[in-house]
Design a protein around this motif. Structure first.
Motif, PDB file in Angstrom:
ATOM      1  N   LYS A   1       5.343   2.007  -8.298  1.00 56.22           N
ATOM      2  CA  LYS A   1       4.311   2.305  -9.121  1.00 56.22           C
ATOM      3  C   LYS A   1       4.496   1.243 -10.429  1.00 56.22           C
TER       4      LYS A   1
ATOM      5  N   LYS B   1       3.349  -2.314  -8.939  1.00 54.64           N
ATOM      6  CA  LYS B   1       2.061  -2.352  -8.843  1.00 54.64           C
ATOM      7  C   LYS B   1       1.025  -2.296  -9.877  1.00 54.64           C
ATOM      8  N   ASP B   2       1.625  -1.598 -11.002  1.00 54.60           N
ATOM      9  CA  ASP B   2       0.816  -1.752 -12.120  1.00 54.60           C
ATOM     10  C   ASP B   2       0.795  -3.039 -12.711  1.00 54.60           C
ATOM     11  N   GLN B   3       1.903  -3.672 -12.788  1.00 55.21           N
ATOM     12  CA  GLN B   3       2.042  -5.173 -13.112  1.00 55.21           C
ATOM     13  C   GLN B   3       0.963  -5.939 -12.402  1.00 55.21           C
ATOM     14  N   ILE B   4       0.812  -5.954 -11.248  1.00 54.38           N
ATOM     15  CA  ILE B   4      -0.154  -6.470 -10.346  1.00 54.38           C
ATOM     16  C   ILE B   4      -1.570  -6.421 -10.953  1.00 54.38           C
ATOM     17  N   GLU B   5      -1.747  -5.012 -11.102  1.00 53.87           N
ATOM     18  CA  GLU B   5      -3.050  -4.594 -11.297  1.00 53.87           C
ATOM     19  C   GLU B   5      -3.562  -4.797 -12.894  1.00 53.87           C
ATOM     20  N   TYR B   6      -2.576  -4.646 -13.876  1.00 56.71           N
ATOM     21  CA  TYR B   6      -3.030  -4.560 -15.271  1.00 56.71           C
ATOM     22  C   TYR B   6      -2.353  -5.491 -16.105  1.00 56.71           C
TER      23      TYR B   6
ATOM     24  N   ASN C   1       0.860  -1.261   0.036  1.00 59.95           N
ATOM     25  CA  ASN C   1      -0.074  -0.105  -0.035  1.00 59.95           C
ATOM     26  C   ASN C   1       0.844   1.188   0.021  1.00 59.95           C
TER      27      ASN C   1
ATOM     28  N   SER D   1       4.113 -11.262 -15.861  1.00 59.62           N
ATOM     29  CA  SER D   1       5.086 -10.995 -14.547  1.00 59.62           C
ATOM     30  C   SER D   1       6.354 -11.419 -14.714  1.00 59.62           C
TER      31      SER D   1
END
Lengths: 324, 324
Positions: free
Chosen positions: A114, A117-122, A26, A128
């Motif tokens: 960032k 985090k983007d890798q996880i979300e998009y 977070n 990955s």
């Protein structure tokens, strides 16, 4: 000495401890740190703390606090975490500097956060990164070992943990026996101080600093000639490398800093700084009463010796020693 | 099995785990719990968590979560603490029941808390209780060990920690190797599962569950006849009792539950439950496929053998075994 050395490293934005640490899932900085003293075996550590400029100073405060007899007979804590550690700081360690938690976030750490985090979300899971290029690779955790003629040996460690870790994750840098260890013999001149960083959960499983320290200490106390190089290699292989490989772990980064002092045949104290690592390089600095001017070196795996083949059961540890 | 057994004990108001736990300095319940599995060596633990009805279920969720490959190659956490553990529960363990934190406070725990809190605030230090009658004495921490024919062995532990502990204090019940340990040999029928409770900081220093387990395992694997009683006694003395006495500790409470299975000369599996304790009594319950009806016993130090003389270096450990 250990506290001040580590505090300087925590303040360095390039290292994964204090300011500039890897960010949690977070987007916050949460730090682990521990310090141990040889003569008393006293220990203090903090885990998952935010908003403390130098977590090692809070760990030190906990160590000092443990020396004060408790009027109710309560055993002093080895480890305080999160908000509880901050309450302790406010009550018993007013000299430990607090900062707004976001002040510990560096520009670079935020950019890295960032990106992943983007890798996880998009991303699709197949996009990955695999072992070798994942966020777990950025682990410039810091540690220090020292030997003071009167106060004896000490060791400490401080870490921001892995990038995108779960908030509340406590790693090796806060666990007794894992990230730092000191054993000081009652015999004058003999002792070891060890600080370890790397893949936290596997260092914890191996209780690596302690296991290295206890192996050295038992060989020293036997008074027989032994090869510190071989001991170091064997302990890391048997307790860290092979168990991790058996569990299918691809990232086996570890760096060990070990200060060992013993008496030579003529009764003179001989002190050496051992460095062992599986990473391409390890940065160290050292000084002694003989050579008081601090010297900084980046140790690199010699050319010709390849970077560890991940997931390989053969030895991939580079070990060297510096006479102090 | 271990998870469910411990969850029942956590729900019991009389025991220092889950509902009815000792309160922290600021009057809240904060729990530690851990669980480990033998075949995989998988482990999960939580520390200083409030508002989770059964902390052992959250530790189990962490263990289960660690089996899922991470798309970014992050190593799963061994230990999550405080608010971070609650966030994890909300995301990945929706079946783990949360409760308003004050719901875990029992009438009795609050009364004890008020009594000792007043001692801190209004008494002269000389009025405070010495070793033997302090708040640290109330430590009915819980643990369980099990052996399933297919799933293998498991061990777990859960604790509310010491009365009036600092908020954020993480004790042995959350530390890898300290409160529970399982070693399952690749040879069929051989294994040990260990759960330990007592003076948390000294159990952590001794890595007691692991040290007991590793000693048993190494003797078993040598295939030579050995006395489990003597091993248990020696490990507790050398690693817990004597180091604590050397540090001037007056409270040396410890309780060890050890399930050991081995093959006898005819190749039959022989399983025994070993209990070792330094307290006046230890309450246990057990069942097996041969004797499926659970049996509960309060083991008491036999008359004639005195309660341990505190701060005494001689052996004060009572050990007994039950054939299953």
């Amino acid at each position: 000495m250990v506290e001040n050395a580590i505090a300087s490293l925590e303040d360095d934005v390039n290292l994964n401890a204090g300011y500039g640490s890897n960010l949690t899932l977070n987007g916050m900085v949460e730090c682990d740190a521990a310090i141990m003293e040889g003569i008393s075996s006293d220990f203090g550590s903090v885990g998952a703390v935010s908003g403390i400029k130098n977590p090692i100073r809070l760990a030190r405060s906990l160590l000092e606090y443990s020396r004060i007899p408790d009027t109710l007979g309560r055993i002093p804590p080895l480890l305080l975490v999160s908000e509880g550690a901050l309450s302790f700081a406010a009550l018993h360690a007013p000299h430990v500097q607090t900062v707004p938690p976001e002040r510990l976030i560096s520009w670079r750490a935020e950019a890295e956060w960032k990106k992943w985090k983007d890798q996880i979300e998009y991303s699709h899971p197949t996009d990955s990164p695999g072992g070798g290029s994942g966020p777990g690779e950025m682990q410039d955790t810091v540690g220090a070992v020292s030997w003071h003629p009167e106060k004896g040996m000490a060791a400490g460690v401080s870490s921001g943990g892995i990038l995108l870790k779960y908030p509340g994750r406590v790693g090796e840098a806060a666990v007794f026996g894992a990230g730092c260890w000191v054993h000081q013999s009652t015999e004058a001149g003999m002792g070891i101080a060890c600080s370890v960083s790397g893949v936290g959960e596997y260092i914890t499983r191996a209780a690596l600093a302690r296991t290295i320290g206890e192996n050295f200490a038992s060989h020293m106390s036997e008074g027989i000639d032994f090869s510190p190089h071989d001991i170091l290699h064997k302990v890391i292989m048997d307790n860290f490398w092979q168990p991790s490989v058996r569990r299918g772990i691809l990232q086996l980064d570890v760096g060990v800093l070990l200060l060992a002092s013993e008496l030579d045949k003529d009764g003179n104290v001989k002190a050496r700084l051992w460095c062992a690592f599986t990473t391409p390089s390890m940065a160290i600095a050292y000084a002694s009463s003989k050579n008081p001017k601090p010297k900084a070196v980046i140790l690199r795996r010699p050319t010709g010796i390849p970077v560890p083949i991940r997931n390989n059961n053969s030895s991939q540890i580079f070990i060297t020693a510096i006479s102090l």
